[in-house]
Design a protein around this motif. Sequence first.
Motif, PDB file in Angstrom:
ATOM      1  N   GLU A  10       0.657  -1.222   0.076  1.00 52.71           N
ATOM      2  CA  GLU A  10       0.314   0.162   0.065  1.00 52.71           C
ATOM      3  C   GLU A  10       1.002   1.389   0.071  1.00 52.71           C
ATOM      4  OE1 GLU A  10      -3.439  -0.513  -0.136  1.00 52.71           O
ATOM      5  OE2 GLU A  10      -2.751  -2.553   0.135  1.00 52.71           O
ATOM      6  N   VAL A  11       1.722   0.596   0.371  1.00 51.99           N
ATOM      7  CA  VAL A  11       3.037   2.485   0.637  1.00 51.99           C
ATOM      8  C   VAL A  11       3.914   2.313  -0.818  1.00 51.99           C
ATOM      9  CG1 VAL A  11       5.119   3.411   1.379  1.00 51.99           C
ATOM     10  CG2 VAL A  11       3.479   2.005   2.313  1.00 51.99           C
ATOM     11  N   HIS A  12       3.654   4.138  -1.068  1.00 53.62           N
ATOM     12  CA  HIS A  12       3.475   4.621  -2.238  1.00 53.62           C
ATOM     13  C   HIS A  12       5.470   5.002  -2.723  1.00 53.62           C
ATOM     14  CE1 HIS A  12       3.614   7.523  -6.033  1.00 53.62           C
ATOM     15  NE2 HIS A  12       4.880   7.730  -5.279  1.00 53.62           N
ATOM     16  N   LEU A  13       6.644   4.349  -3.313  1.00 59.02           N
ATOM     17  CA  LEU A  13       7.377   4.845  -3.535  1.00 59.02           C
ATOM     18  C   LEU A  13       8.077   5.418  -4.393  1.00 59.02           C
ATOM     19  CD1 LEU A  13       8.298  -0.076  -4.078  1.00 59.02           C
ATOM     20  CD2 LEU A  13       8.253   2.352  -1.691  1.00 59.02           C
ATOM     21  N   LYS A  14       8.263   6.752  -3.101  1.00 59.77           N
ATOM     22  CA  LYS A  14       9.016   7.881  -4.087  1.00 59.77           C
ATOM     23  C   LYS A  14      10.695   8.315  -4.146  1.00 59.77           C
ATOM     24  CE  LYS A  14       8.881  12.849  -2.732  1.00 59.77           C
ATOM     25  NZ  LYS A  14       8.482  13.487  -1.758  1.00 59.77           N
ATOM     26  N   ALA A  35       4.797  18.514  -6.535  1.00 58.12           N
ATOM     27  CA  ALA A  35       4.755  20.222  -6.220  1.00 58.12           C
ATOM     28  C   ALA A  35       6.431  20.915  -6.558  1.00 58.12           C
ATOM     29  CB  ALA A  35       4.706  19.468  -4.895  1.00 58.12           C
ATOM     30  N   PHE A  36       6.310  21.857  -6.056  1.00 62.28           N
ATOM     31  CA  PHE A  36       8.255  22.662  -6.194  1.00 62.28           C
ATOM     32  C   PHE A  36       8.940  22.307  -4.695  1.00 62.28           C
ATOM     33  CE2 PHE A  36      10.347  27.031  -5.981  1.00 62.28           C
ATOM     34  CZ  PHE A  36      11.536  26.277  -6.234  1.00 62.28           C
ATOM     35  N   ILE A  37       9.864  22.840  -4.257  1.00 60.60           N
ATOM     36  CA  ILE A  37       9.976  22.903  -2.839  1.00 60.60           C
ATOM     37  C   ILE A  37      11.297  23.461  -3.033  1.00 60.60           C
ATOM     38  CG2 ILE A  37      10.920  21.504  -0.541  1.00 60.60           C
ATOM     39  CD1 ILE A  37       9.811  19.237  -3.293  1.00 60.60           C
ATOM     40  N   PRO A  38      11.807  24.860  -2.671  1.00 62.16           N
ATOM     41  CA  PRO A  38      12.581  25.397  -2.375  1.00 62.16           C
ATOM     42  C   PRO A  38      13.227  24.483  -0.944  1.00 62.16           C
ATOM     43  CG  PRO A  38      11.326  26.893  -1.956  1.00 62.16           C
ATOM     44  CD  PRO A  38      10.232  24.945  -1.870  1.00 62.16           C
ATOM     45  N   THR A  89      -6.584  24.423   7.282  1.00 63.27           N
ATOM     46  CA  THR A  89      -6.608  23.429   7.410  1.00 63.27           C
ATOM     47  C   THR A  89      -6.048  22.365   7.338  1.00 63.27           C
ATOM     48  OG1 THR A  89      -9.505  24.499   6.754  1.00 63.27           O
ATOM     49  CG2 THR A  89      -9.215  22.137   6.775  1.00 63.27           C
ATOM     50  N   PRO A  90      -6.105  21.883   8.135  1.00 65.59           N
ATOM     51  CA  PRO A  90      -5.855  20.225   8.410  1.00 65.59           C
ATOM     52  C   PRO A  90      -6.045  19.770   6.794  1.00 65.59           C
ATOM     53  CG  PRO A  90      -5.196  21.089   9.978  1.00 65.59           C
ATOM     54  CD  PRO A  90      -6.225  21.922   9.222  1.00 65.59           C
ATOM     55  N   VAL A  91      -4.993  18.935   6.293  1.00 62.65           N
ATOM     56  CA  VAL A  91      -5.786  18.058   5.179  1.00 62.65           C
ATOM     57  C   VAL A  91      -4.392  16.943   5.288  1.00 62.65           C
ATOM     58  CG1 VAL A  91      -6.228  16.644   3.272  1.00 62.65           C
ATOM     59  CG2 VAL A  91      -7.382  18.885   3.932  1.00 62.65           C
ATOM     60  N   GLN A  92      -4.425  15.469   5.718  1.00 59.52           N
ATOM     61  CA  GLN A  92      -3.719  14.392   5.357  1.00 59.52           C
ATOM     62  C   GLN A  92      -4.031  14.230   3.634  1.00 59.52           C
ATOM     63  OE1 GLN A  92      -3.421  11.445   7.892  1.00 59.52           O
ATOM     64  NE2 GLN A  92      -1.919  10.392   6.951  1.00 59.52           N
ATOM     65  N   ARG A  93      -2.544  14.157   2.896  1.00 57.78           N
ATOM     66  CA  ARG A  93      -2.543  13.227   1.453  1.00 57.78           C
ATOM     67  C   ARG A  93      -1.846  12.085   1.704  1.00 57.78           C
ATOM     68  NH1 ARG A  93       2.113  14.970  -0.756  1.00 57.78           N
ATOM     69  NH2 ARG A  93       3.609  16.229   0.624  1.00 57.78           N
ATOM     70  N   ASP A  94      -1.802  11.841   0.788  1.00 56.50           N
ATOM     71  CA  ASP A  94      -1.452  10.409   0.092  1.00 56.50           C
ATOM     72  C   ASP A  94      -0.754  11.322  -1.145  1.00 56.50           C
ATOM     73  OD1 ASP A  94      -3.111  10.980  -2.724  1.00 56.50           O
ATOM     74  OD2 ASP A  94      -3.435   8.885  -2.139  1.00 56.50           O
ATOM     75  N   THR A  95       0.192  10.689  -1.796  1.00 56.43           N
ATOM     76  CA  THR A  95       1.392  11.103  -2.467  1.00 56.43           C
ATOM     77  C   THR A  95       0.884  12.212  -3.890  1.00 56.43           C
ATOM     78  OG1 THR A  95       3.172   9.421  -1.929  1.00 56.43           O
ATOM     79  CG2 THR A  95       4.436  10.788  -3.940  1.00 56.43           C
ATOM     80  N   LEU A  96       0.122  11.484  -4.192  1.00 54.15           N
ATOM     81  CA  LEU A  96      -0.710  12.348  -5.029  1.00 54.15           C
ATOM     82  C   LEU A  96      -1.487  13.577  -4.740  1.00 54.15           C
ATOM     83  CD1 LEU A  96      -0.899   8.752  -7.600  1.00 54.15           C
ATOM     84  CD2 LEU A  96       1.053  10.547  -7.092  1.00 54.15           C
ATOM     85  N   TYR A  97      -1.503  13.813  -4.219  1.00 54.49           N
ATOM     86  CA  TYR A  97      -2.466  14.544  -3.005  1.00 54.49           C
ATOM     87  C   TYR A  97      -4.052  14.566  -3.241  1.00 54.49           C
ATOM     88  CZ  TYR A  97       1.144  17.802  -2.959  1.00 54.49           C
ATOM     89  OH  TYR A  97       2.458  18.726  -2.755  1.00 54.49           O
ATOM     90  N   ASN A  98      -4.183  13.401  -3.005  1.00 59.23           N
ATOM     91  CA  ASN A  98      -5.565  12.478  -2.553  1.00 59.23           C
ATOM     92  C   ASN A  98      -5.433  12.858  -1.011  1.00 59.23           C
ATOM     93  OD1 ASN A  98      -6.756  11.680  -5.421  1.00 59.23           O
ATOM     94  ND2 ASN A  98      -4.931  10.366  -4.802  1.00 59.23           N
ATOM     95  N   GLU A  99      -6.954  13.646  -0.525  1.00 58.18           N
ATOM     96  CA  GLU A  99      -7.136  13.412   0.404  1.00 58.18           C
ATOM     97  C   GLU A  99      -7.753  11.957   1.106  1.00 58.18           C
ATOM     98  OE1 GLU A  99     -10.190  16.748   1.094  1.00 58.18           O
ATOM     99  OE2 GLU A  99     -10.386  16.033   2.945  1.00 58.18           O
ATOM    100  N   LEU A 100      -6.884  11.861   2.268  1.00 57.57           N
ATOM    101  CA  LEU A 100      -7.159  10.779   3.127  1.00 57.57           C
ATOM    102  C   LEU A 100      -8.479  10.853   4.657  1.00 57.57           C
ATOM    103  CD1 LEU A 100      -3.641   9.144   2.774  1.00 57.57           C
ATOM    104  CD2 LEU A 100      -5.497   9.158   1.375  1.00 57.57           C
ATOM    105  N   ARG A 101      -7.889  12.757   5.400  1.00 56.47           N
ATOM    106  CA  ARG A 101      -8.169  13.467   6.398  1.00 56.47           C
ATOM    107  C   ARG A 101      -8.257  14.478   6.436  1.00 56.47           C
ATOM    108  NH1 ARG A 101      -6.567  11.682  12.644  1.00 56.47           N
ATOM    109  NH2 ARG A 101      -8.269  12.234  13.243  1.00 56.47           N
ATOM    110  N   ARG A 102      -9.082  14.992   6.881  1.00 58.29           N
ATOM    111  CA  ARG A 102      -8.820  16.466   7.178  1.00 58.29           C
ATOM    112  C   ARG A 102      -9.278  16.845   8.638  1.00 58.29           C
ATOM    113  NH1 ARG A 102     -11.834  21.131   3.514  1.00 58.29           N
ATOM    114  NH2 ARG A 102     -10.632  19.272   2.010  1.00 58.29           N
ATOM    115  N   TRP A 103      -8.800  18.136   9.150  1.00 61.25           N
ATOM    116  CA  TRP A 103      -9.557  18.463  10.627  1.00 61.25           C
ATOM    117  C   TRP A 103     -10.449  19.621  10.096  1.00 61.25           C
ATOM    118  CZ3 TRP A 103      -5.739  15.760   9.493  1.00 61.25           C
ATOM    119  CH2 TRP A 103      -4.948  14.358  10.003  1.00 61.25           C
TER     120      TRP A 103
END
Length: 363
Positions: free
Chosen positions: A136-140, A247-250, A349-363
């Motif tokens: 189930e784990v995405h390998l980046k 995504a871009f990460i400086p 609003t915190p949103v837990q995502r997967d690698t592809l930015y699908n929402e898994l959970r929000r608070w």
Amino acid sequence: MLETFAPIREKIATGERLDFEDGVTLMESDDLLALGELADLARRQRGGGDEVFFIQNLYLNQTNVCRVKCKFCAFAKTQKQEDAYTLTADELAADAVAMYEHTKFTEIHCVNGENPHVDLEFYADVLRKLKAALPEVHLKFYTASEIHHMSKLEGCSHEEVLRVLKDAGLGSLPGGGAEIFADRVRKLIAPGKEHPDEWFDVHDTAHRMGIPTHCTLLYGHVETYEERVDHLLRLRAQQDETGGFLAFIPLAFHPENTVFERRGFKFTTGADDLKMIAVSRLLLDNIPNVKAYWIMMGMPMAQVALHFGANDVQGTVVREQIFQAAGATSGTEQKVGELVRFVQEAGRTPVQRDTLYNELRRW
Ligand code: SF4
């Protein structure tokens, strides 16, 4: 200052693309609050809401042995150094499975030195074993520089390497190895690294094969503002072509334990970190996510960066070694509850995502 930004604000309001001169104007400004306000406006204008994303992820490094010797790097070792390591696929998979017992991460992020003593199968094997153990784990896994290195080791094309790795379970590529694309800077800080055209070819190929990737810029060393802007616009042009950057990460340069420390280089300042986030958001109008990488900038500054165009704080980041080797003091594990609190206290609003930015959970 408002007058200086008026034409840029007008372009943002009408959805017009910013150009090189706009980028330099923004970089040269010290009006931080105006930069933050503009970047937040651009983010919202392009469809961003209050969500701030994070992921539960594990950082792994398979080998710190590297042939390249980048001058900014505190992580790489030669094979003969005492603290050099090269883990087997079984060791790495066992480690990941043990970590998974403690924390149910959805992604493994893995980058390495360019080890000349291994082959492509070394890299493919670990993907296969991890995929079998944690399906189930995405390998980046593996930066474009590493992919290029594998193609040299194996004497084959980037596409052939990516095909082997994709078949073995590769999900996406991290964005490292970009550093700064300008030849002048690359010669100074990373003379042994591949030409930027190779970096772009790997990402271009990955995108065309349906493998999403990430992109970065390493700032705060010997580069000019013009070279930062040039770098960002090259990424934007690639995204226009293939659209596969998630995504871009400086990345702020950390001089500790590098030759730059002996030459008196210091850590980047909070002002520069915020400026970099804001200008990235403003120029990269086609990359949906800009990360405030808390492990590098510290959580309090990452929290402020959420008002400067960032919409992602990266993740829980269990065990990070590269920035720690270069003096990062931010620790390496943020529990979900802590990240949620930081995001909420920034008014978002915190949103837990997967690698592809699908929402898994929000608070
Ligand atoms: S940055 Fe990467 S390629 Fe450069 S020396 Fe360090 S590990 Fe090697």
